[in-house]
Design a protein around this motif. Sequence first.
Motif, mmCIF file in Angstrom:
data_model
loop_
_atom_site.group_PDB
_atom_site.id
_atom_site.type_symbol
_atom_site.label_atom_id
_atom_site.label_comp_id
_atom_site.label_asym_id
_atom_site.label_seq_id
_atom_site.Cartn_x
_atom_site.Cartn_y
_atom_site.Cartn_z
ATOM 1 N N THR A 1 54.974 38.140 43.442
ATOM 2 C CA THR A 1 56.333 37.610 43.584
ATOM 3 C C THR A 1 56.445 36.155 43.156
ATOM 4 N N SER A 2 55.400 35.368 43.422
ATOM 5 C CA SER A 2 55.391 33.985 42.935
ATOM 6 C C SER A 2 54.332 33.890 41.846
ATOM 7 N N PRO A 3 54.560 33.032 40.855
ATOM 8 C CA PRO A 3 53.628 32.987 39.730
ATOM 9 C C PRO A 3 52.180 32.760 40.170
ATOM 10 N N PHE A 4 51.357 33.749 39.917
ATOM 11 C CA PHE A 4 49.947 33.726 40.311
ATOM 12 C C PHE A 4 49.237 32.472 39.801
ATOM 13 N N TRP A 5 49.533 32.098 38.564
ATOM 14 C CA TRP A 5 48.815 30.984 37.939
ATOM 15 C C TRP A 5 49.309 29.629 38.423
ATOM 16 N N ASN A 6 50.408 29.613 39.186
ATOM 17 C CA ASN A 6 50.889 28.348 39.737
ATOM 18 C C ASN A 6 50.474 28.164 41.198
ATOM 19 N N LEU A 7 49.843 29.191 41.768
ATOM 20 C CA LEU A 7 49.388 29.061 43.145
ATOM 21 C C LEU A 7 48.223 28.085 43.191
ATOM 22 N N GLN A 8 48.360 27.057 43.975
ATOM 23 C CA GLN A 8 47.323 26.033 44.040
ATOM 24 C C GLN A 8 46.087 26.594 44.739
ATOM 25 N N SER A 9 44.980 26.594 44.047
ATOM 26 C CA SER A 9 43.756 27.122 44.620
ATOM 27 C C SER A 9 42.575 26.337 44.076
ATOM 28 N N THR A 10 41.669 25.950 44.960
ATOM 29 C CA THR A 10 40.485 25.229 44.522
ATOM 30 C C THR A 10 39.337 26.192 44.234
ATOM 31 N N GLU A 11 39.558 27.481 44.467
ATOM 32 C CA GLU A 11 38.537 28.478 44.170
ATOM 33 C C GLU A 11 39.114 29.575 43.286
ATOM 34 N N ALA A 12 38.244 30.332 42.677
ATOM 35 C CA ALA A 12 38.671 31.399 41.782
ATOM 36 C C ALA A 12 39.460 32.458 42.544
ATOM 37 N N GLN A 13 40.491 32.972 41.888
ATOM 38 C CA GLN A 13 41.303 34.036 42.474
ATOM 39 C C GLN A 13 41.639 35.040 41.380
ATOM 40 N N MET A 14 41.894 36.269 41.796
ATOM 41 C CA MET A 14 42.131 37.310 40.814
ATOM 42 C C MET A 14 43.055 38.384 41.362
ATOM 43 N N VAL A 15 43.609 39.173 40.444
ATOM 44 C CA VAL A 15 44.482 40.292 40.799
ATOM 45 C C VAL A 15 43.983 41.528 40.072
ATOM 46 N N TRP A 16 43.849 42.623 40.809
ATOM 47 C CA TRP A 16 43.472 43.911 40.237
ATOM 48 C C TRP A 16 44.718 44.600 39.704
ATOM 49 N N PHE A 17 44.678 45.008 38.443
ATOM 50 C CA PHE A 17 45.767 45.758 37.836
ATOM 51 C C PHE A 17 45.487 47.257 37.843
ATOM 52 N N HIS B 1 47.111 42.956 44.827
ATOM 53 C CA HIS B 1 46.766 42.017 45.894
ATOM 54 C C HIS B 1 45.982 40.836 45.322
ATOM 55 N N ILE B 2 46.309 39.617 45.750
ATOM 56 C CA ILE B 2 45.591 38.432 45.287
ATOM 57 C C ILE B 2 44.266 38.312 46.047
ATOM 58 N N ILE B 3 43.185 38.222 45.285
ATOM 59 C CA ILE B 3 41.833 38.220 45.845
ATOM 60 C C ILE B 3 41.222 36.839 45.651
ATOM 61 N N LYS B 4 40.774 36.233 46.726
ATOM 62 C CA LYS B 4 40.011 34.991 46.639
ATOM 63 C C LYS B 4 38.547 35.371 46.453
ATOM 64 N N VAL B 5 37.940 34.953 45.360
ATOM 65 C CA VAL B 5 36.597 35.418 45.020
ATOM 66 C C VAL B 5 35.593 35.137 46.132
ATOM 67 N N LYS B 6 35.592 33.939 46.666
ATOM 68 C CA LYS B 6 34.665 33.621 47.750
ATOM 69 C C LYS B 6 35.244 33.953 49.122
ATOM 70 N N GLY B 7 36.551 33.856 49.235
ATOM 71 C CA GLY B 7 37.166 34.019 50.546
ATOM 72 C C GLY B 7 37.492 35.455 50.923
ATOM 73 N N ALA B 8 37.451 36.379 49.975
ATOM 74 C CA ALA B 8 37.815 37.768 50.269
ATOM 75 C C ALA B 8 36.864 38.360 51.306
ATOM 76 N N LYS B 9 37.452 38.985 52.324
ATOM 77 C CA LYS B 9 36.650 39.586 53.386
ATOM 78 C C LYS B 9 36.690 41.108 53.272
ATOM 79 N N PRO B 10 35.655 41.781 53.780
ATOM 80 C CA PRO B 10 35.663 43.252 53.752
ATOM 81 C C PRO B 10 36.929 43.806 54.385
ATOM 82 N N SER B 11 37.494 44.818 53.757
ATOM 83 C CA SER B 11 38.771 45.374 54.211
ATOM 84 C C SER B 11 38.575 46.219 55.465
ATOM 85 N N SER B 12 39.506 46.082 56.390
ATOM 86 C CA SER B 12 39.485 46.902 57.608
ATOM 87 C C SER B 12 40.503 48.030 57.531
#
Length: 374
Positions: free
Chosen positions: A96-112, A356-367
Amino acid sequence: MLKKMMLTIAAIVVTILIAYILFTNYYPSFGGELSKDAINRYQKSEQFFEGKFFNTNKSVPKKLSLKENIQLMYTYFTTKVPNGRPDKGLKVESITSPFWNLQSTEAQMVWFGHSSFLLQIQDKTLLLDPMFGKVPAPHPWLGDSRFQEELPLALENLPEIDVVLFSHDHYDHLDYETILKIKDKTNRFVVPLGVGIHLQAWGVASQKITELDWWQHTTEENLKLICTPAQHFSGRKLNTSQTTLWSSWVIKSEKENIYFSGDSGYASHFKEIGNKYGPFDLALMECGQYNEMWADIHMMPEETAQAGVDVQAKKIMPIHWGSFKLALHDWKDPIIRVTAKAKELKLPVITPQVGHIIKVKGAKPSSENWWENL
């Protein structure tokens, strides 16, 4: 009567052959073919021999006789697969908000979906195996449609892409229509040896294409992209089988280390990659479109989990499932089996929905197992 029947059969075979030749030669989605100059260049590769690329284990994939090929095709196209695809289109989380404008100091990704990702890392925007078409086939009439009715982000809303990575040239990874839509907003394509012939056939300038052999690397400023082995094959039509290389990829920044498996059977290269470049913050591991009949080129889910251990992944994300029906298993089978095996191996698994936006280091196992009630 017999003579007339034989002539009729011969006429049908000739007609089909002519139609195939015309279709593959003039329909653009089949891509390009290796030139003599390219063949001469690839002679330096240890994987290239007599005009074709080979796996480290040169007996893979197994060469099938005509009878075996016919039996395989008959089984594939006549077997009814219970729950082979969802009853309705799968839910997609829209960006909904531009993924590439989200301020992040770590890598993030989206699964298509399937093996396609939009990745932001080291202030760079990458696409991994972008296949955004509805059907993984050279023509819409020749395949089943995507499980999702829409993508997380319309292609016209994609940002400028610094690098597109491809693992190999199969239709569920390298899509003609997708290339037409992204080539003018992409600065660079980084691919295994030979895959550039398809991109050039579709209008991508040669200076925008970097081809690599296994264990070679390139950089994008402070980002390192390493072409690593896989056990698979290639080809977009009958006479171009194994004329381009296949690979996995290591994506390494100053802060993150990501492994992208591409397509592969289970083999010793996973441990070799782990020993050379691991541990990985996240490994995107092929899990889907498997069968015992072709287990040497697509891992079983239990092997996917073990491969995650082999590459020394801190956590894995199963990919290559949940978007297309390309094999004979229940569409949920990959995720159910890989999560069970990963639990046994004490390997963390993330299982986000498409979009879903995934934080490469911050992503936790899904419950939440979002697929359970579908």
